[in-house]
Design an enzyme around this catalytic site. Structure first.
Site, mmCIF file in Angstrom:
data_model
loop_
_atom_site.group_PDB
_atom_site.id
_atom_site.type_symbol
_atom_site.label_atom_id
_atom_site.label_comp_id
_atom_site.label_asym_id
_atom_site.label_seq_id
_atom_site.Cartn_x
_atom_site.Cartn_y
_atom_site.Cartn_z
ATOM 1 N N LYS A 157 -13.581 25.489 5.523
ATOM 2 C CA LYS A 157 -14.298 25.918 6.722
ATOM 3 C C LYS A 157 -13.878 27.290 7.236
ATOM 4 O O LYS A 157 -14.530 27.847 8.107
ATOM 5 C CB LYS A 157 -14.163 24.871 7.827
ATOM 6 C CG LYS A 157 -14.713 23.516 7.488
ATOM 7 C CD LYS A 157 -16.189 23.482 7.105
ATOM 8 C CE LYS A 157 -17.119 24.046 8.127
ATOM 9 N NZ LYS A 157 -18.493 23.504 7.995
HETATM 10 N N1 PMP Z 1 -14.572 18.373 3.720
HETATM 11 C C1 PMP Z 1 -13.892 18.523 4.860
HETATM 12 C C2 PMP Z 1 -12.483 18.023 4.923
HETATM 13 C C3 PMP Z 1 -14.493 19.127 5.973
HETATM 14 O O1 PMP Z 1 -13.808 19.273 7.124
HETATM 15 C C4 PMP Z 1 -15.839 19.557 5.872
HETATM 16 C C5 PMP Z 1 -16.523 20.194 7.047
HETATM 17 N N2 PMP Z 1 -16.657 19.402 8.178
HETATM 18 C C6 PMP Z 1 -16.523 19.351 4.672
HETATM 19 C C7 PMP Z 1 -15.849 18.787 3.604
HETATM 20 C C8 PMP Z 1 -17.987 19.678 4.506
HETATM 21 O O2 PMP Z 1 -18.292 21.034 4.559
HETATM 22 P P1 PMP Z 1 -19.668 21.548 5.132
HETATM 23 O O3 PMP Z 1 -19.610 21.456 6.626
HETATM 24 O O4 PMP Z 1 -19.754 22.956 4.652
HETATM 25 O O5 PMP Z 1 -20.766 20.687 4.603
#
Ligand code: PMP
Length: 326
Positions: free
Chosen positions: A44
């Protein structure tokens, strides 16, 4: 080696790691983009940076301003690091179901943190809705709005996707990722499709998320639930609009656990639950496709963020699980 000019310049350009155990097992190259090596510790950081830079470019975020966000943790952690580096304040709204490690870390880093009960998106008390209202009330504040602000997926279109293309020399058969906001999956998938439309772009889903049925049957519905954090959604966000959803693979929490402990014991990689979903989906697809393919996925964050949960036998027991024998 070159010198990076501070925190912000250190975001991205993460290694692409061959997952040796699972690659040898399947005869495929299963590669993990090591996003846990970003300076804020997760995938992120990229979205947080693009969101802040875009607000600066548009003149919405001025010196001394405040960045407000509703987050499961990692976006907030990225945002507060960048706010510190750039001289902004940061206010984070987080559901009280998220791991203590992430909530404590946000406070340690200097964010003002408000925990709220976890309620569905349609409820006005939902953490995302609360964060939007707070941003309106504070002068000189912006709402990062990671779910529907497409600066999020642009980060992955402009950085994650090109990095993967370059690191693999253009040899990619499939890209898989789980979705929270959908920024990582969609931005990277859209970029890879511009390079080669034959690359399969596949959603990795935990139970309890509606994207699996959306991809499979065109309906937003969900079965079951999951102990994973930061992934799963009940709606199609702006960051998921027009995403190239070629197929979806659903992974149980038990498979997720077996995968993260295998990565730890066999490959020495200490990762969180969403990475377990991603890698388990890649292994399943590799077995379906047969040897000789290259599959790329994301290692989203470190296991350290879940040490009191996924890596704690007493917590696992409360959920009906035990530490897998690997
Ligand atoms: N894995 C983790 C540990 C996350 O914190 C997030 C984001 N909330 C994601 C995957 C997914 O990423 P995205 O928001 O880009 O879909």
């Amino acid at each position: 080696m070159e010198i990076q000019k501070g925190f912000v310049d250190s975001i991205g350009n993460t290694p692409l790691i061959r997952l040796n155990h699972y690659s040898d097992l399947t005869g495929c190259e299963i590669l993990g983009k090591a996003e846990f090596l970003n300076p804020g510790g997760s995938v992120k950081d990229r979205a947080a940076l693009f969101i802040i830079q875009e607000a600066e470019k548009k003149g919405l975020l001025k010196p001394g301003g405040t960045v407000v966000e509703g987050t499961a943790g990692n976006t907030g952690i990225g945002l507060v690091h960048i706010c510190n580096a750039k001289g902004y304040k940061c206010l984070i709204v987080i559901p009280d179901t998220q791991s203590k490690e992430k909530i404590d870390l946000l406070r340690t880093l200097g964010a003002e943190v408000r925990t709220v009960p976890a309620v569905p998106y349609k409820d006005p008390g939902n953490y995302v809705k609360v964060s939007a209202r707070i941003a309106e009330e504070i002068p000189n504040a912006i709402w990062a709005n990671q779910f529907d602000n497409v600066a999020n997926r642009l980060a992955h279109f402009q950085t994650t996707g090109p990095e993967i293309w370059e690191q693999t020399g253009g040899k990619v058969d499939a890209w898989l990722a789980s979705l929270g906001t959908g920024g990582t999956f969609t931005g990277t998938a859209m970029f890879l499709k511009t390079k080669d439309p034959k690359i399969k772009t596949i959603v990795a889903e935990p139970f309890g998320s509606a994207i699996y049925n959306f991809v499979k049957k065109g309906e937003l519905s969900a079965e079951g639930n999951s102990f994973t954090e930061g992934i799963g959604n009940g709606r199609i966000t702006e960051n998921m609009k027009d995403a190239p959803f070629d197929d979806a693979i659903r992974i149980s929490d038990q498979e997720c656990l077996e995968t993260i402990y295998t990565l730890l014991r066999k490959d020495g990689l200490f990762v969180g639950g969403s990475t377990g979903i991603n890698v388990a989906a890649a292994v399943r697809l590799a077995k379906e496709l047969g040897p000789g393919r290259t599959l790329v996925t994301v290692l989203c964050d470190s296991g350290a963020r879940y040490q009191s949960r996924l890596y704690d036998k007493d917590w696992l027991a409360t959920k009906g699980y035990s530490i897998p024998e690997i």
